[in-house]
Enzyme design. Structure first.
Site, PDB file in Angstrom:
ATOM      1  CG  HIS A   1      -5.755  -8.695   1.536  1.00  0.00           C
ATOM      2  ND1 HIS A   1      -5.275  -9.517   2.535  1.00  0.00           N
ATOM      3  CD2 HIS A   1      -5.132  -7.494   1.716  1.00  0.00           C
ATOM      4  CE1 HIS A   1      -4.401  -8.842   3.281  1.00  0.00           C
ATOM      5  NE2 HIS A   1      -4.294  -7.619   2.796  1.00  0.00           N
TER       6      HIS A   1
ATOM      7  CE1 TYR B   1      -6.816  -3.940   6.673  1.00  0.00           C
ATOM      8  CE2 TYR B   1      -5.298  -5.454   5.608  1.00  0.00           C
ATOM      9  CZ  TYR B   1      -5.554  -4.234   6.206  1.00  0.00           C
ATOM     10  OH  TYR B   1      -4.539  -3.306   6.338  1.00  0.00           O
TER      11      TYR B   1
ATOM     12  CG  ASN C   1      -5.112  -4.169  10.514  1.00  0.00           C
ATOM     13  OD1 ASN C   1      -4.847  -2.991  10.743  1.00  0.00           O
ATOM     14  ND2 ASN C   1      -4.765  -4.765   9.391  1.00  0.00           N
TER      15      ASN C   1
ATOM     16  CB  THR D   1      -0.927  -0.009   1.224  1.00  0.00           C
ATOM     17  OG1 THR D   1      -1.867  -1.082   1.071  1.00  0.00           O
ATOM     18  CG2 THR D   1      -1.690   1.297   1.361  1.00  0.00           C
TER      19      THR D   1
ATOM     20  CG  ASN E   1      -2.024  -8.847   6.627  1.00  0.00           C
ATOM     21  OD1 ASN E   1      -1.522  -9.877   7.077  1.00  0.00           O
ATOM     22  ND2 ASN E   1      -1.459  -8.137   5.680  1.00  0.00           N
TER      23      ASN E   1
END
Length: 365
Positions: free
Chosen positions: A174, A179, A234, A25, A177
C-alpha cells in the site's frame, strides 16, 4: 479484443478474469488483530473475482491506524490468514494481501503503550481515525530517524514472507492514500533533510527500498503496488509536481518485474478529475499489468479492458453487497444495495449475509 471476463496472467498469478476485488477495510478483526472466522466466509463468497486484494493489514503493531484491523506480524495472524486463503482457494479464487503502514494516520490508543505514530514528518495530519471512542483526530506523530528506516523496510520484507507462509498468492504494498509511503513521496508532507527528503530521488527512496526488499523475498511476479498520485485522502496535499514524482517512482520500479501496478485515478472514492494527471505517462513506464481503480461501473470496466486502457479493473464497494459481482457484471444483473451503516465494525450483518442471484431466485420462488 480482450474482455473483462477473459483470463489474464499478472506476473506469476493466473487469474480467471480481469475483475479485481479492491481492498476494503471492514474493521472486524478478532482479538489479537487476527482475521475472524467470518472473514473466511466473506472472502470465499467473493472468490469468483479474478483476484481478491484483502483489506489493508498492518505490517507491525506501530503500523495500525484504525480499530480492529488485522495484522501480519505474528504466528497467530499467519495461522488465521491461512484459514482465509485455504477457503478462497477451495472456492477457486486467487488472493493477495495488502501490506499497510498508516504512518501518521493513527492514534496513540491504537499503538503499543507509550508510542506515538511515526511518519516522514512531525507535523500532525488534519484527519480523523476510528478508535474505541468513535472517530477522533489523529495524534501528532514523530519523524522517523534515518537509522530506523532499514528496520522499517525489513518489516515489509518479513510481512511478505509471512504472507506466503499464510498461503497468499502474493502481496500488494500500500503506497497510496496518504499513508506512510505516500507521506515520504509527497513534498507537501515530507519535510526531511536527510537522504529520504528533498529531491524526488530521495523522496522515492523508501518506496524503492521497500519494493526491492519485498520482490527479493517473494519474487517480483508475486508483488503488486498501489499508488494514488493525486488523491487528497488523509490530508495528503498535492505534490508540487506529481507527474514528475510518480513518473520517476514507476521508472525506478520497472526493473523489478512486478506483477501489477494498481492506480487510483483521482480522489480515492471521490472525483476522478480532482487534479490534472496523465496516467498514460505512468503506464508507458510500467511493463507489468495495469490495474485501474476509482468508481468504475460495469460499462466503464468493460470499455477500459476492451479499449486496452487497462488490463485489470479493481472494484470496491459493489463487492461488499454483491458476493457474486462477477456474474452480475457478466449478465448485467441488478446489484444489491449496500448497507452503509454496517461497512465498519460489527458481525455477519452487512458482511456475509448479502444474497447471491441464486439465493434471490430461491426466495422469489
Amino acid at each position: 479484443m480482450s474482455t473483462l471476463f477473459d483470463p489474464f496472467q499478472a506476473g506469476d498469478i493466473v487469474l480467471a478474469n480481469r475483475v479485481v476485488m479492491a481492498p476494503l477495510t471492514r474493521n472486524r478483526a478478532a482479538a489479537g488483530r487476527v482475521p475472524s472466522h467470518l472473514a473466511e466466509t466473506y472472502y470465499a463468497q467473493r472468490a469468483s473475482a479474478g483476484l481478491i486484494i484483502t483489506e489493508a493489514s498492518q505490517i507491525s503493531p506501530l503500523g495500525q491506524g484504525y480499530l480492529d484491523t488485522p495484522g501480519l506480524y505474528n504466528a497467530e495472524q499467519v495461522a488465521a490468514w491461512r484459514r482465509v486463503t485455504d477457503a478462497v482457494h477451495v472456492a477457486g479464487g486467487k488472493i493477495v494481501i495488502q501490506l499497510w503502514h498508516v504512518g501518521r494516520i493513527s492514534h496513540v490508543s491504537l499503538l503499543p503503550e507509550g508510542q506515538v505514530p511515526v511518519s516522514s514528518t512531525a507535523r500532525q495530519a488534519n484527519s480523523k481515525t476510528f478508535t474505541e471512542k468513535g472517530f477522533e483526530p489523529v495524534s501528532a506523530p514523530r519523524a522517523l530517524r534515518t537509522e530506523e528506516l532499514p528496520g522499517l523496510v525489513q518489516s515489509y520484507r518479513d510481512a511478505a514472507r509471512r504472507a506466503i507462509e499464510a498461503g497468499f498468492d502474493g502481496v500488494e504494498v500500500h503506497g497510496a492514500n496518504g499513508y506512510l509511503i505516500d507521506q515520504f513521496l509527497r513534498d507537501s508532507i515530507n519535510d526531511r533533510t536527510d537522504d529520504y527528503g528533498g529531491p524526488i530521488e530521495n523522496r522515492t527512496r523508501l518506496l524503492r527500498e521497500v519494493m526491492q526488499a519485498v520482490a527479493a523475498e517473494i519474487g517480483g511476479g508475486r508483488t503488486g503496488l498501489r499508488l494514488s498520485p493525486v488523491t487528497p485522502s488523509n490530508d495528503a496535499g498535492q505534490d508540487s509536481d506529481p507527474q514528475a514524482l510518480f513518473n520517476a517512482a514507476v521508472e525506478q520500479l520497472a526493473p523489478l518485474g512486478l506483477a501489477y501496478l494498481h492506480v487510483v485515478e483521482g480522489a480515492t472514492g471521490g472525483p476522478r478529475d480532482v487534479a490534472p494527471f496523465d496516467y498514460e505517462q505512468l503506464r508507458r513506464r510500467f511493463p507489468g499489468a495495469w490495474m485501474v481503480n476509482n468508481g468504475y461501473d460495469r460499462q466503464m470496466a468493460l470499455d477500459a479492458v476492451a479499449s486496452g486502457r487497462a488490463d485489470l479493473v479493481a472494484i470496491g464497494r459493489p463487492f461488499i453487497s454483491n458476493p457474486d459481482l462477477v456474474r452480475r457484471l457478466r449478465e448485467n444483473a441488478p446489484l444489491n444495495v449496500p448497507d452503509n451503516k454496517t461497512f465498519y465494525g460489527g458481525g455477519a450483518q452487512g458482511y456475509t449475509d448479502y444474497p447471491t442471484l441464486d439465493q434471490q431466485a430461491t426466495v422469489k420462488l
